[in-house]
Scaffold this motif. Structure first.
Motif, mmCIF file in Angstrom:
data_model
loop_
_atom_site.group_PDB
_atom_site.id
_atom_site.type_symbol
_atom_site.label_atom_id
_atom_site.label_comp_id
_atom_site.label_asym_id
_atom_site.label_seq_id
_atom_site.Cartn_x
_atom_site.Cartn_y
_atom_site.Cartn_z
ATOM 1 N N GLY A 102 0.792 -1.229 0.000
ATOM 2 C CA GLY A 102 0.000 0.000 0.000
ATOM 3 C C GLY A 102 0.824 1.277 0.000
ATOM 4 O O GLY A 102 0.479 2.256 -0.661
ATOM 5 N N ASN A 103 1.952 1.290 0.750
ATOM 6 C CA ASN A 103 2.769 2.505 0.803
ATOM 7 C C ASN A 103 3.419 2.800 -0.540
ATOM 8 O O ASN A 103 3.500 3.962 -0.959
ATOM 9 C CB ASN A 103 3.858 2.378 1.877
ATOM 10 C CG ASN A 103 3.256 2.368 3.266
ATOM 11 O OD1 ASN A 103 2.222 2.986 3.503
ATOM 12 N ND2 ASN A 103 3.882 1.641 4.172
ATOM 13 N N ILE A 104 3.850 1.740 -1.195
ATOM 14 C CA ILE A 104 4.461 1.937 -2.527
ATOM 15 C C ILE A 104 3.393 2.437 -3.496
ATOM 16 O O ILE A 104 3.621 3.352 -4.286
ATOM 17 C CB ILE A 104 5.103 0.619 -3.029
ATOM 18 C CG1 ILE A 104 6.292 0.276 -2.132
ATOM 19 C CG2 ILE A 104 5.530 0.721 -4.495
ATOM 20 C CD1 ILE A 104 6.887 -1.089 -2.367
ATOM 21 N N LEU A 105 2.213 1.852 -3.394
ATOM 22 C CA LEU A 105 1.115 2.276 -4.278
ATOM 23 C C LEU A 105 0.819 3.771 -4.098
ATOM 24 O O LEU A 105 0.660 4.503 -5.081
ATOM 25 C CB LEU A 105 -0.135 1.441 -3.974
ATOM 26 C CG LEU A 105 -1.307 1.640 -4.936
ATOM 27 C CD1 LEU A 105 -0.949 1.188 -6.348
ATOM 28 C CD2 LEU A 105 -2.544 0.895 -4.442
ATOM 29 N N ASP A 106 0.771 4.220 -2.841
ATOM 30 C CA ASP A 106 0.522 5.649 -2.566
ATOM 31 C C ASP A 106 1.581 6.526 -3.232
ATOM 32 O O ASP A 106 1.274 7.571 -3.808
ATOM 33 C CB ASP A 106 0.556 5.923 -1.056
ATOM 34 C CG ASP A 106 -0.672 5.374 -0.346
ATOM 35 O OD1 ASP A 106 -1.636 4.995 -1.031
ATOM 36 O OD2 ASP A 106 -0.643 5.322 0.896
ATOM 37 N N GLU A 107 2.831 6.081 -3.129
ATOM 38 C CA GLU A 107 3.925 6.874 -3.717
ATOM 39 C C GLU A 107 3.816 6.943 -5.234
ATOM 40 O O GLU A 107 4.004 8.001 -5.837
ATOM 41 C CB GLU A 107 5.285 6.257 -3.351
ATOM 42 C CG GLU A 107 5.756 6.622 -1.970
ATOM 43 C CD GLU A 107 7.014 5.873 -1.587
ATOM 44 O OE1 GLU A 107 7.809 5.524 -2.481
ATOM 45 O OE2 GLU A 107 7.184 5.627 -0.379
ATOM 46 N N VAL A 108 3.519 5.799 -5.843
ATOM 47 C CA VAL A 108 3.417 5.779 -7.311
ATOM 48 C C VAL A 108 2.225 6.630 -7.754
ATOM 49 O O VAL A 108 2.310 7.392 -8.723
ATOM 50 C CB VAL A 108 3.278 4.331 -7.847
ATOM 51 C CG1 VAL A 108 3.136 4.324 -9.369
ATOM 52 C CG2 VAL A 108 4.462 3.481 -7.428
#
Ligand SMILES: [Mg+2]
Length: 230
Positions: free
Chosen positions: A37-43
């Protein structure tokens, strides 16, 4: 002496960012089997930022960025059903009921007896027009400007259209970057009324100027009165 009190719309007059937070949570849930989820938010944030030059601000651009982000993190392996889900979210966002923030109605009612009032809001024209209509506030404002960017040039043009010099405008908004700094830079006055969530793109680490910060929009009334007397 203040002649016009201008308000930002989203997260100043009515709730806005919370639906983005809600949809972002559902987006993480939808793709949790593919990506953290954190990577998704960043992308997603990076995609939204790079797409601003194509789509501008607003829900429709956000929707296209959601789909692009999903394609990106899943190497193109998303299903038609997943795309359909995202499109449904966008329609849901565009139809989200407009709920005024606490104190807005009474503040606007009181100010309009003594000042001209304006709205300066950015985003999709169709969406913003609809929100202003659904807010029930439209008729209480003398001026409405729906703009694609809130920078010094835009504010100069808007205030000129309204027939007021920047020194006689007080801008009220939740974004230091969009509502406060450009207005102060052209000689206007501004007060910051923070909302409890700020889109990362609007976050300013170290504001360049001093300005009043109010936790409640009703405090604008006393401020306007003090400015009138000084
Ligand atoms: Mg705002």
């Amino acid at each position: 002496m203040i002649e016009v009190v201008a308000f930002d719309g989203d997260d100043t007059l009515w709730h806005h960012e919370r639906i983005f937070t809600d949809i972002s949570a559902r987006f993480r849930e939808l793709l949790k089997h593919h990506v953290d989820g954190n990577i998704l938010d960043e992308v997603l944030l990076a995609t939204e930022r790079s797409n601003l030059k194509f789509f501008g601000y607003g829900v429709k651009g956000f929707g296209l960025s959601l789909i692009e982000t999903a394609l990106d993190v899943c190497d193109g392996e998303i299903t038609g059903a997943e795309v359909a889900t995202m499109l449904d979210w966008i329609k849901e966002m565009l139809g989200d009921p407009v709920e005024l923030l606490p104190g807005v109605e009474e503040t606007v009612e009181a100010l309009r007896t003594t000042h001209r009032l304006g709205i300066v809001t950015k985003g999709d024209l169709f969406d913003q027009e609809g929100k202003i209509a659904r807010s029930g506030l439209g008729e209480r404002f003398d001026h409405v400007a729906i703009v694609s960017e809130k920078d010094e040039t835009t504010y100069l043009r808007v205030f000129a259209d309204w027939g007021v010099s920047p020194e006689r405008v007080l801008m009220v908004g939740n974004s230091v970057r969009s509502d406060i700094e450009p207005v102060l830079a052209i000689g206007g006055q501004a007060v910051h009324v923070p909302y409890d969530i700020t889109w990362q793109h609007e976050v300013v680490d170290a504001p360049q100027s001093d300005f009043p910060v109010f936790d409640d929009v009703r405090r604008v009334l006393g401020h306007v009165e003090r400015l009138g007397r000084s």
